[in-house]
Design an enzyme around this catalytic site. Structure first.
Site, short mmCIF file in Angstrom:
data_model
loop_
_atom_site.label_atom_id
_atom_site.label_comp_id
_atom_site.label_asym_id
_atom_site.label_seq_id
_atom_site.Cartn_x
_atom_site.Cartn_y
_atom_site.Cartn_z
CD GLU A 1 -5.69 0.03 2.26
OE1 GLU A 1 -6.27 -0.15 1.18
OE2 GLU A 1 -5.41 -0.89 3.05
NE ARG B 1 -3.68 -2.38 -0.04
CZ ARG B 1 -3.36 -3.51 -0.70
NH1 ARG B 1 -2.24 -3.59 -1.41
NH2 ARG B 1 -4.16 -4.55 -0.67
CB SER C 1 -9.25 -2.06 3.59
OG SER C 1 -9.71 -3.28 3.07
#
Length: 293
Positions: free
Chosen positions: A286, A166, A216
């Site tokens: 995130e 990520r 998420s």
């Protein structure tokens, strides 16, 4: 010449919005107003806007974005050009292309590699920034090179994207992605479709895709799963106002209907503090959080 006049000299007036609610441009459906919101129609317009001497915020589809209730000062530029071409097993696409659309284009041309992305509601540019992934795939595994620009409007090609979990070079540098080249592999069209259908079925069964969210909310901590930690901490279904930890998938914070960004941020903080107190693990978000209180 004032700022609005300068922008009008670059792009059509219909592409310019004043005090535009960012709730219209994020999948969380929250966020205060942008002073000036612009959607350039071409790469040339985008480059010209980037050269303006004014505070600028660049967004894609807003699918991994939480804008605070005070909104965003200066200019918000939405990268929305969607041109693409296919060269054998390579797709070259603008940053504004939907990653879902690209996965379907790949399928239609019997190209494998983007099946994991069939349900990710972002743009290619946003996917590169976050090195988006799902079901064992990541966009970083497919990227050959990317055309980008710096804040001065200098265009260059990147081959080392510094992709990680990520993360990418684009989180550490103020580069704006213009387009990218993806290397896929020729595959069996029916097998590709079966994998995409399987991924979508799993997404429908396990994720709250019927509620506004940014996917998420937290990154996966080392050797753990964020959703399990949150559930084990007794936070599944926990709510602050209309912001709620999904009772379907604890890794998702959702907007039940009329949540504010302040409520979402308060819930995120509560989850982080409770999980840290229980397990000594501080969850990292995130989702990208921007704007003013």
């Amino acid at each position: 010449m004032d700022l609005i006049s300068k922008i009008k000299s670059i792009t059509n007036e219909k592409n310019i919005y004043i005090n535009e609610p960012m709730s219209k441009h994020t999948t969380f459906k929250t966020g205060g107003p942008a002073d000036i919101f612009v959607v350039p129609e071409t790469k040339q317009e985008l480059l010209a806007l980037l050269k303006l001497d004014e505070k600028k915020t660049i967004i894609g589809n807003g699918s991994n974005l939480l804008v605070r209730d005070g909104g965003i000062r200066g200019i918000v530029i939405k990268v929305a050009t969607k041109n693409y071409e296919i060269q054998d097993d390579i797709i070259i696409a603008d940053a504004g292309c939907s990653i879902v659309k690209l996965s379907n284009i790949a399928y239609q041309n019997s190209l494998s590699g983007l099946e994991f992305a069939c349900g990710i509601p972002g743009t290619l540019g946003g996917a590169l920034v976050m090195n988006a992934g799902a079901y064992g795939g990541e966009i970083g595994n497919l990227v050959i090179e990317t055309e980008a620009t710096d804040e001065q409007g200098n265009v260059f090609t990147i081959t080392d994207h510094e992709f990680g979990y990520r993360s990418s070079i684009f989180q550490r540098k103020n580069y704006v992605i213009l387009s990218s080249k993806l290397k896929l592999i020729h595959g069996d069209k029916e097998q590709i479709k079966m994998q995409m259908d399987s991924n979508m079925q799993s997404r429908k069964e396990k994720q709250p895709i019927d509620k506004p969210s940014a996917g998420s909310t937290f990154k996966r901590p080392k050797d753990h799963f964020a959703a399990k930690l949150i559930q084990d901490a007794g936070l599944k279904g926990y709510a602050i106002g209309d912001a709620m930890v999904s009772d379907l998938h604890s890794g998702f914070v959702i907007n039940k209907g009329k949540a504010t960004s302040k409520e979402i941020l308060a819930l995120i903080k509560h989850v982080q503090e409770k999980v840290n107190a229980e397990y000594g693990i501080m969850l990292e978000t995130e989702v990208r959080i921007i704007g003013e209180e």
